[in-house]
Every structure is written in structure tokens, then in C-alpha cells.
Design an enzyme around this catalytic site. Structure first.
Site, PDB file in Angstrom:
ATOM      1  NE  ARG A   1      -1.697  -2.358   2.780  1.00  0.00           N
ATOM      2  CZ  ARG A   1      -1.996  -3.618   2.460  1.00  0.00           C
ATOM      3  NH1 ARG A   1      -3.134  -3.889   1.926  1.00  0.00           N
ATOM      4  NH2 ARG A   1      -1.159  -4.599   2.705  1.00  0.00           N
ATOM      5  CB  THR A   2       3.563   2.488   2.192  1.00  0.00           C
ATOM      6  OG1 THR A   2       2.815   2.141   3.357  1.00  0.00           O
ATOM      7  CG2 THR A   2       4.264   3.806   2.416  1.00  0.00           C
TER       8      THR A   2
ATOM      9  CG  HIS B   1       4.261   4.129   8.545  1.00  0.00           C
ATOM     10  ND1 HIS B   1       4.415   4.954   7.434  1.00  0.00           N
ATOM     11  CD2 HIS B   1       3.742   2.969   8.084  1.00  0.00           C
ATOM     12  CE1 HIS B   1       4.005   4.290   6.363  1.00  0.00           C
ATOM     13  NE2 HIS B   1       3.604   3.096   6.725  1.00  0.00           N
TER      14      HIS B   1
HETATM   15  C1  NCD Z   1       2.065  -0.894   8.184  1.00  0.00           C
HETATM   16  C2  NCD Z   1       3.578  -0.809   8.265  1.00  0.00           C
HETATM   17  O1  NCD Z   1       4.272  -1.130   7.314  1.00  0.00           O
HETATM   18  O2  NCD Z   1       4.027  -0.370   9.309  1.00  0.00           O
HETATM   19  N1  NCD Z   1       1.608  -1.068   6.885  1.00  0.00           N
HETATM   20  C3  NCD Z   1       1.356   0.059   6.146  1.00  0.00           C
HETATM   21  O3  NCD Z   1       2.240   0.820   5.836  1.00  0.00           O
HETATM   22  N2  NCD Z   1       0.081   0.299   5.826  1.00  0.00           N
HETATM   23  C4  NCD Z   1       1.458  -1.822   9.129  1.00  0.00           C
HETATM   24  C5  NCD Z   1       1.901  -3.242   9.175  1.00  0.00           C
HETATM   25  O4  NCD Z   1       2.777  -3.673   8.447  1.00  0.00           O
HETATM   26  O5  NCD Z   1       1.322  -3.955  10.002  1.00  0.00           O
END
Ligand code: NCD
Length: 360
Positions: A88-89, A171
Site C-alpha cells: 500500500r505505502t 510511520h
Molecule cells: C504498516 C507498516 O508497514 O508499518 N503497513 C502500512 O504501511 N500500511 C502496518 C503493518 O505492516 O502492520
């Protein structure tokens, strides 16, 4: 006051508390140059960002609007440097860059870059900066994005760095999209104030909650509830920030007891990739930290269910059909808020707002 990273040695910068680092990362108009941690954002700046995200979102609805958006920074290129798994990111940053017309390069596996030949990360990042105008980076190491930002600010091509996830620590852009989602969800019922936000799961190693807790601390009368097995409870450092800022917060291991008063429930998965010993997390009873139809029945009609995703089994898929399940929309919000952040970083905020005023 704004400060310049050229004026401070890395060791001195690294030793500063995060609030004292923030002035080094700012541009003249108060927007971030480097985006490294949640402590750089306060509610007025978050409001600016959410307004810009809404604006880009509505402009992008028409072809003429998209053409306008794609003109904004079509002369800039972004390097997505992800040395940790991401769906997603990564994809939302790709989409955000495309909305703004940027060209993109990527390294997702250091085995395919010269780091594999023994090149230092400093040299890799300086190499990227020779070809690109922005570095978006995800790394398993806390503080690496900060160090790279300092290295670049002290180089002949000082380009911005955006932290897309740093170890178990922060994050920030996920927290930005979480705030944007909360703001949109509560828009018609008084906004993000006087709320109870319940965060659930692996809070010790979940960087999304650690950044979100810091952002939420700026909002008036927003109570934070951390629900986790004792071994995975939110870190002392985050608790210290909340105490210092006078935020009301509770630690609990009883999810159901908090649901009737929650405005948002933020579920997270167990982050067992960080286990020190094999099977460490598997030994923890996480059965009471899951959200299913019985939990949904305890939730008020206006309350929302969030998750940064990916999920395992902490949210039953049967919940997905309920209008209060916000996680898919939350994910899409990430693209708009990241586009807004990049637009701000490159000084396009005014132009975009003016276009909306003149055309929509
Ligand atoms: C998260 C991450 O990478 O910290 N994912 C994200 O970026 N949406 C959460 C996760 O990995 O659980």
C-alpha cells in the site's frame, strides 16, 4: 524559528529531542522539507494538509483537473527506496507521484543495487540524489531516514526525504492518512475533538500507532486508549510524550469494555517479523484483541473501524460490509494525502488551492 541542517553536526542533531529537530526540517512557509516523524506536525499544519488533499481529490475528478495536476511537478523525479516489504505505502506513493506528474524510479531490494557490492547507504542515497529530486524511503532501521536527510542537506544536491516507515519506530505518512480519515469521518459531527480513539494489537512494535498517538495528542480532549496484551503494550517513550502534553490516556487489555464509548477503533496486526526468539509472539494469547461481528454490535452508529493493513485475522472479513468499516477508504485516502504532502513539499499548495477556487 527555522534552522538549517548545514549548521549542525550529525552527532549533535541526532542527540536532539524530536521537537528540537523539527525546526531543522521546515521550509520558510512552515511546511516540511524533509518529512521524518510525527512530531513535525501540529493540528493547524494537519488541517492545511487535509484541505489540500480534499482539494486535489476534487480537482482530479475531471480530465481538465487531472491535466492541471499533472503539470504541477512534471519537471521533478522521485526515487522510491524501499528496503522492506510494502504494498500500500509503495503503490500509494507511486500513484501520488503520478497524480502530480512526477517520473518515478525505484529500488525495492538492496540486492539489486550497489549496496550489495558494499556501497554505504550514504553513498547510495547521494547517488539517488544525482538523478532524482525526492527520496521516499522505507527501512527496517530506526533513524536511517533522518541520517540520510542530514547527509543530503549537507550535500551539493539537498533534496527532500520522506520517511515511509522506519523500523519499529515511526510511520509519519500513515499517521497523516489516519488523521485525514478521522477528520473526514467526523466532519459532520463536530470534527476531531472530544473523541475516544481505541488502538488495538501490537502497539509495542507497530510504528503506525506510535506516530498516530503523537499526532492525536495535539487535538483537544481526544482520549487515547491502548488495548494490547501486556507484552505488546505501547512504549514508555510514547506514554511520556502523552503525559508531557497532558493527554488523557489509558492502557487496557479489555477491548470489549471500551467499544461502547469508542469513536474509532484502530486495529493492528501482530508484528512478529520483529520477534527476537522464534515463536515469541505465537506464545502470547491474542485471541481477545480481534474484532468480529460481536465487537461490531457494541460499537456506536457513528464510530469507525480502522486498520493500516495488511490484516491477518484481527478483523473478521464479515465486518467489511458494515458502513463503519473504514479501512479500504482509509487506504485510498493515503494516496490523496501523500499527493498533498508532496505538493506541499514542492511549494504547489497555493497554486492548487487557487485553481480550485477559480474552476470548481
Ligand atoms: C504498516 C507498516 O508497514 O508499518 N503497513 C502500512 O504501511 N500500511 C502496518 C503493518 O505492516 O502492520
Amino acid at each position: 524559528m527555522r534552522k538549517n541542517m548545514i549548521d549542525i553536526a550529525w552527532e549533535s542533531f541526532a542527540a536532539l529531542p524530536l521537537e528540537d529537530k523539527a525546526p531543522y526540517l521546515r521550509q520558510a512557509d512552515g511546511t516540511p522539507f524533509h518529512t521524518l516523524f510525527a512530531q513535525q506536525f501540529d493540528p493547524p499544519l494537519l488541517d492545511r494538509l487535509c484541505t489540500l488533499a480534499n482539494c486535489i481529490r476534487s480537482i482530479a475528478k475531471t480530465r481538465a483537473g487531472m491535466d492541471f495536476m499533472r503539470q504541477q511537478i512534471c519537471h521533478k523525479r522521485a526515487m522510491l527506496y524501499f528496503s522492506q516489504p510494502s504494498s500500500r505505502t509503495f503503490l500509494s506513493f507511486v500513484s501520488a507521484c503520478q497524480i502530480l506528474g512526477m517520473q518515478i524510479g525505484e529500488v525495492r531490494d538492496s540486492a539489486t543495487s550497489s549496496e550489495f557490492k558494499g556501497e554505504s547507504r550514504e553513498d547510495s542515497v547521494r547517488t539517488f540524489s544525482s538523478y532524482f529530486d525526492l527520496i521516499v524511503m522505507r527501512s527496517p532501521e530506526k533513524g536511517l531516514a533522518e541520517h540520510m536527510a542530514w547527509v543530503l542537506s549537507n550535500s551539493e544536491r539537498p533534496i527532500p526525504v520522506i520517511n515511509a516507515g522506519s523500523g519499529k519506530d515511526q510511520h509519519p505518512t500513515q499517521a497523516l492518512l489516519d488523521i485525514y480519515t478521522l477528520q473526514r469521518s467526523f466532519e459532520r459531527i463536530g470534527g476531531l475533538r472530544d473523541r475516544t480513539i481505541v488502538m488495538v494489537g501490537d502497539l509495542a512494535r507497530g510504528r503506525t500507532v506510535r506516530s498516530l498517538a503523537v499526532l492525536l495528542a495535539g487535538y483537544p480532549n481526544v482520549r487515547q486508549v491502548f488495548v494490547a496484551p501486556e507484552a505488546l503494550q505501547i512504549g514508555e517513550d510514547v506514554q511520556a510524550v502523552l503525559r508531557q502534553r497532558g493527554v488523557e490516556f489509558s492502557l487496557s487489555d479489555n477491548l470489549r469494555s471500551w467499544l461502547p464509548q469508542a469513536d474509532a477503533v484502530y486495529m493492528t496486526r501482530i508484528q512478529d517479523e520483529w520477534d527476537q526468539a522464534r515463536g515469541e509472539s505465537a506464545g502470547i494469547d491474542t485471541s481477545r484483541f480481534k474484532f468480529g461481528l460481536e465487537e461490531l454490535a457494541l460499537l456506536r452508529p457513528h464510530a469507525i473501524v480502522m486498520h493500516p493493513l495488511p490484516r491477518r485475522d484481527e478483523i473478521d472479513t464479515a465486518v467489511d460490509r458494515d458502513p463503519r468499516a473504514m479501512y479500504w477508504r482509509q487506504m485510498r485516502n493515503g494516496m490523496w494525502v501523500r499527493a498533498a504532502l508532496i505538493a506541499m513539499t514542492f511549494g504547489c499548495e497555493r497554486r492548487v488551492l487557487d485553481y480550485q477556487r477559480a474552476n470548481l
